[in-house]
Design a protein around this motif. Structure first.
Motif, PDB file in Angstrom:
ATOM      1  N   ASP A 183      -1.946   6.597   3.496  1.00  0.00           N
ATOM      2  CA  ASP A 183      -2.924   7.626   3.280  1.00  0.00           C
ATOM      3  C   ASP A 183      -2.475   8.983   2.595  1.00  0.00           C
ATOM      4  O   ASP A 183      -2.517  10.089   3.313  1.00  0.00           O
ATOM      5  CB  ASP A 183      -3.467   7.905   4.735  1.00  0.00           C
ATOM      6  N   GLY A 216      -7.959   7.237   3.627  1.00  0.00           N
ATOM      7  CA  GLY A 216      -7.544   6.426   3.993  1.00  0.00           C
ATOM      8  C   GLY A 216      -6.282   5.764   3.333  1.00  0.00           C
ATOM      9  O   GLY A 216      -5.866   6.125   2.124  1.00  0.00           O
ATOM     10  N   ASP A 217      -6.040   4.359   3.883  1.00  0.00           N
ATOM     11  CA  ASP A 217      -4.776   3.765   2.992  1.00  0.00           C
ATOM     12  C   ASP A 217      -5.013   3.503   1.444  1.00  0.00           C
ATOM     13  O   ASP A 217      -6.439   2.954   1.065  1.00  0.00           O
ATOM     14  CB  ASP A 217      -4.437   2.699   3.675  1.00  0.00           C
ATOM     15  N   PHE A 218      -3.907   3.769   0.909  1.00  0.00           N
ATOM     16  CA  PHE A 218      -4.290   3.227  -0.628  1.00  0.00           C
ATOM     17  C   PHE A 218      -3.684   2.105  -0.976  1.00  0.00           C
ATOM     18  O   PHE A 218      -2.434   2.176  -1.431  1.00  0.00           O
ATOM     19  CB  PHE A 218      -3.396   4.355  -1.443  1.00  0.00           C
ATOM     20  N   ARG A 239       5.635   4.147   7.958  1.00  0.00           N
ATOM     21  CA  ARG A 239       4.652   4.223   6.908  1.00  0.00           C
ATOM     22  C   ARG A 239       5.474   4.596   5.755  1.00  0.00           C
ATOM     23  O   ARG A 239       6.530   5.126   5.863  1.00  0.00           O
ATOM     24  CB  ARG A 239       3.762   5.618   7.364  1.00  0.00           C
ATOM     25  N   PRO A 286      -0.193  13.542   9.331  1.00  0.00           N
ATOM     26  CA  PRO A 286      -0.776  13.031   8.140  1.00  0.00           C
ATOM     27  C   PRO A 286      -0.049  12.539   7.217  1.00  0.00           C
ATOM     28  O   PRO A 286       0.919  13.525   6.657  1.00  0.00           O
ATOM     29  CB  PRO A 286      -2.017  13.777   7.943  1.00  0.00           C
ATOM     30  N   GLU A 287      -0.247  11.342   6.578  1.00  0.00           N
ATOM     31  CA  GLU A 287       0.737  11.173   5.392  1.00  0.00           C
ATOM     32  C   GLU A 287       0.412  12.001   4.010  1.00  0.00           C
ATOM     33  O   GLU A 287       1.096  12.127   3.375  1.00  0.00           O
ATOM     34  CB  GLU A 287       0.543   9.569   5.153  1.00  0.00           C
ATOM     35  N   TYR A 288      -0.980  12.373   4.054  1.00  0.00           N
ATOM     36  CA  TYR A 288      -1.021  13.162   2.859  1.00  0.00           C
ATOM     37  C   TYR A 288      -0.355  14.617   3.097  1.00  0.00           C
ATOM     38  O   TYR A 288      -0.123  15.255   1.996  1.00  0.00           O
ATOM     39  CB  TYR A 288      -2.586  13.521   2.562  1.00  0.00           C
ATOM     40  N   HIS A 306       0.767  -1.193   0.045  1.00  0.00           N
ATOM     41  CA  HIS A 306      -0.038  -0.165   0.122  1.00  0.00           C
ATOM     42  C   HIS A 306       0.876   1.242  -0.100  1.00  0.00           C
ATOM     43  O   HIS A 306       2.089   1.343   0.461  1.00  0.00           O
ATOM     44  CB  HIS A 306      -0.716  -0.091   1.286  1.00  0.00           C
TER      45      HIS A 306
END
Length: 367
Positions: A129, A134-136, A249, A324-326, A126
């Motif tokens: 996020d 959410g997770d891709f 991550r 956040p990952e984004y 994956h």
């Protein structure tokens, strides 16, 4: 034998063994390399002072293989990794000796990547996020993305290998932070594997990094070393961040690898905008911009290493505080754009750098 190496004392001994064996292999390979023609001669954009043997990659490979075998760290899926390593070392040696061209190298990289995805469980499952929804998950695209990641990192390290000690220190920084993550997560086995590679790279850097007792590199990594270290970086970063449950991550791993990835991305984009092949070698890399501004080789290596450490520390801080990952993804895209802009405006880079670090002029013959 499989339990050897997980204690702190054993880890230290195996890392020291990797360091010493890599240094010993370098010394042992210098004369055979000269006889075999594995020598990089100054020409074109290559402005080093004298013909230099290309044995660093082979020495690191032999040291890592010997140390992991003696430490009992080889396992079933390591067979596919070993075959992949042999392929990239083989094609790297062929290119170092005869410059076979990027198409043949790309094909070998593709085969190595396919071996990893078909023969191991080391896959990018994956992307995290990165879009805020959410997770891709990658599902059926996992194999393709894993191969792309492996090929990308091999090329990133190969491309940043332009100055004495630069590629080695970049990989050493990333692997050291990966080792810290693995050990912090309680995975002593993986941590030891990473530290062994760090030890081997350090043994090579004794002969590649300039120092008061070494005015120029005695050996280079060559394409052999660039491809090998890129493959190992991909292997370890995917193991640490590719699974659905992993210590890191995905975007944290990307930020730990930010400098070589940004350099590759920005340089290849500039080449394509200039209607050149993205694999066309030139001096548009940031390390050449610093060098042309008058900085010494060691200053450039230090600057680039400091950038890598800063990105890695930032990545782990973001991981620890749950950024956040984004946000991290957007910031990395911004980094790519800034990096590309700096390459397009080398005078600005030189002016900004000169205001902060004393310039040490070095003659062209010292490169």
């Amino acid at each position: 034998m499989a339990g050897v190496g997980v204690s702190g004392i054993s880890q230290g001994w195996w890392v020291l063994f990797a360091f010493i064996s890599a240094a010993a292999f370098v010394v042992a390979l210098i004369r055979p390399a000269r006889l075999a023609g594995l020598v990089d001669h100054p020409a074109g954009r290559k402005k080093h002072a004298a013909p230099t043997v290309l044995v660093g990659g082979v020495a690191i490979f032999l040291s890592v293989l010997l140390t992991t075998y003696l430490a009992g760290l080889l396992e079933d899926q390591s067979t596919s990794l070993l075959i992949a390593m042999l392929i990239v070392v083989g094609i790297g040696l062929a290119d170092d000796a005869h410059e076979i061209g990027y198409r043949s190298k790309f094909f070998a990289q593709l085969i190595a990547g396919l071996l990893i995805v078909s023969g191991t469980t080391v896959h990018v499952m994956h992307l995290g996020d990165i879009f805020g929804f959410g997770d891709f998950p990658l599902d059926k695209w996992s194999y393709l993305i894993t191969v792309i990641a492996i090929i990308g990192l091999m090329n990133a390290i190969n491309m940043i290998d332009g100055l004495d000690g630069l590629a080695g220190t970049q990989v050493l920084v990333s692997l050291a932070f990966f080792a810290l993550v693995a050990l912090s997560a309680g995975d002593g086995r993986l941590g030891l594997e990473l530290l062994i590679v760090c030890g081997a790279i350090a043994g090579f850097l004794v002969f590649n990094l300039r120092s008061p007792w070494l005015k120029r590199a005695l050996v280079f990594l060559g394409d052999t070393g660039g491809l090998l270290l890129g493959l190992l970086l991909a292997w370890f970063s995917i193991r640490l961040a590719g699974a659905e449950t992993a210590p890191l991550r995905p975007m944290t791993a990307v930020w730990i690898l930010a400098v070589p990835l940004a350099d590759m991305g920005a340089v290849m984009l500039r080449r394509m905008l200039q209607h050149k092949s993205p694999f066309h070698p030139d001096r548009q890399h940031l390390h050449y911009v610093y060098l042309d501004a008058g900085f010494s080789v060691n200053q450039v290596v230090f600057l680039m290493g400091a950038m890598s450490v800063a990105c890695s520390v930032l990545a782990l801080a973001c991981e620890a505080h749950g950024v956040p990952e984004y946000v991290m993804f957007g910031a990395f895209i911004g980094l790519l754009l800034v990096y590309g802009k700096l390459l397009a405006c080398p005078k600005i880079v030189a002016r900004l750098a000169k205001n902060r670090i004393p310039v040490v002029k070095v003659p062209d013959s010292g490169l």
